[in-house]
Design a protein around this motif. Structure first.
Motif, short mmCIF file in Angstrom:
data_model
loop_
_atom_site.label_atom_id
_atom_site.label_comp_id
_atom_site.label_asym_id
_atom_site.label_seq_id
_atom_site.Cartn_x
_atom_site.Cartn_y
_atom_site.Cartn_z
N LEU A 157 0.82 -1.21 0.00
CA LEU A 157 0.00 0.00 0.00
C LEU A 157 0.86 1.26 0.00
CD1 LEU A 157 -2.84 1.25 0.23
CD2 LEU A 157 -2.57 1.17 2.71
N LEU A 158 1.89 1.28 0.84
CA LEU A 158 2.75 2.46 0.95
C LEU A 158 4.20 2.05 0.72
CD1 LEU A 158 1.30 4.06 4.22
CD2 LEU A 158 0.62 4.51 1.86
N VAL A 185 2.20 9.76 5.87
CA VAL A 185 1.33 9.37 4.76
C VAL A 185 0.86 10.63 4.03
CG1 VAL A 185 -0.76 8.11 4.13
CG2 VAL A 185 0.57 7.40 6.14
N GLU A 188 -3.03 11.81 -0.56
CA GLU A 188 -3.53 10.91 -1.60
C GLU A 188 -3.59 9.47 -1.10
OE1 GLU A 188 -2.36 9.52 -6.17
OE2 GLU A 188 -1.16 11.02 -5.11
N GLN A 189 -2.61 9.08 -0.26
CA GLN A 189 -2.56 7.71 0.25
C GLN A 189 -3.44 7.50 1.48
OE1 GLN A 189 1.65 7.89 0.97
NE2 GLN A 189 2.16 6.70 -0.85
N LYS A 192 -6.82 5.17 1.57
CA LYS A 192 -6.59 3.73 1.44
C LYS A 192 -6.12 3.12 2.77
CE LYS A 192 -5.44 3.96 -3.48
NZ LYS A 192 -4.40 3.71 -4.51
#
Length: 214
Positions: A157-158, A185, A188-189, A192
Motif C-alpha cells: 500500500l505504501l 502518509v 492521496e494515500q 486507502k
C-alpha cells in the motif's frame, strides 16, 4: 684602490626613499602582511546558525526553545540554513525531520498548510530490525479480510514511507508486546490506509533499506 673604496662607500650609503630596491622590498613586506591578514580573516568568518537540541519530528511547531545556537563556517551554502541574524519565523512547522544536533535547513521549515505528509499510527506485534528508526523507510503491506476467515493476498500500500516515530508497549492484557509505528502518509494515500484500518485488514510494516531519503 681608490675605485674599490668608492664602490664600498656607495654600498654603505644610507638608502634613499627613492631607491627602487627599498620600494620593492617594502611592497613585498606589505603584500605579505596583507596576505596573512586576509587568510586569518577568512578563517575566522563564522556564522551563528540554529541547530536542533533534540530530534524534530515532521509537523512539530518549532520555536527557539527547541534550538541551540552554534558558530560554523558555511561560506557559499549559508543561504540554505536558518541563521540567527535572519531569525525564526513565527509558527514555523517542521516539513522534514531534523536529527538531534543537525543544523536547520531553510527548506525543513514552513507553515502547517505546506505539510504534504501526516503521521498515522500503525500498531503491530511483529518486531522491526534495529535499523528501523525515525527517518528510516518502510514498506506498508495490507491483507484485506476475505469471505472466509482467511485474508486476501498481501498488497503493498505504501512504498518507502518514512517513519516519524515509534513507541513500544504491551496489549491491554499485557500478554503481547506491541509496537506503534508512526508512518508519514500523503493526503492521496490516506484514504486507502484509513480504509484498511477501518476494515480490520492485516497491516505489516517492512523495513526498506533501499528507501529513498526525502
Amino acid at each position: 684602490m681608490g675605485k674599490s673604496v668608492s664602490v664600498a662607500a656607495a654600498r654603505l650609503k644610507k638608502p634613499s626613499w627613492k631607491d627602487p630596491r627599498l620600494l620593492i622590498g617594502l611592497l613585498l613586506v606589505l603584500g605579505s602582511v596583507a596576505g596573512v591578514i586576509s587568510l586569518v580573516g577568512s578563517a575566522d568568518r563564522t556564522t551563528q546558525v540554529f541547530a536542533a537540541r533534540e530530534e524534530i519530528a515532521v509537523g512539530q511547531v518549532v520555536t527557539e526553545a527547541d534550538l541551540a545556537i552554534v558558530k560554523v563556517r558555511l561560506d557559499d551554502v549559508e543561504a540554505g540554513y536558518v541563521t540567527v541574524e535572519h531569525g525564526l519565523t513565527d509558527s514555523s512547522v517542521a516539513l522534514q525531520r531534523v536529527a538531534k544536533n543537525q543544523l536547520i535547513p531553510r527548506e525543513s521549515l514552513g507553515v502547517a498548510d505546506a505539510l504534504d505528509r501526516k503521521p498515522v499510527a500503525i500498531a503491530m506485534e511483529e518486531e522491526l530490525p534495529a535499523q528501523a528508526v525515525p527517518g528510516a523507510r518502510v514498506d506498508v503491506w495490507i491483507s484485506m479480510p476475505g469471505s472466509s476467515s482467511a485474508f486476501e493476498e498481501p498488497q503493498m500500500l505504501l512504498p518507502s514511507a518514512e517513519i516519524a516515530g515509534m513507541t513500544t508497549g504491551n496489549t491491554t492484557l499485557g500478554s503481547a508486546k506491541t509496537t506503534v509505528v508512526m508512518v508519514l502518509v500523503t493526503n492521496e494515500q490516506m484514504p486507502k490506509l484509513l480504509g484498511a484500518q477501518a476494515n480490520k485488514a492485516k497491516i505489516s510494516v517492512v523495513w526498506n533499506p533501499a528507501g529513498a531519503v526525502r
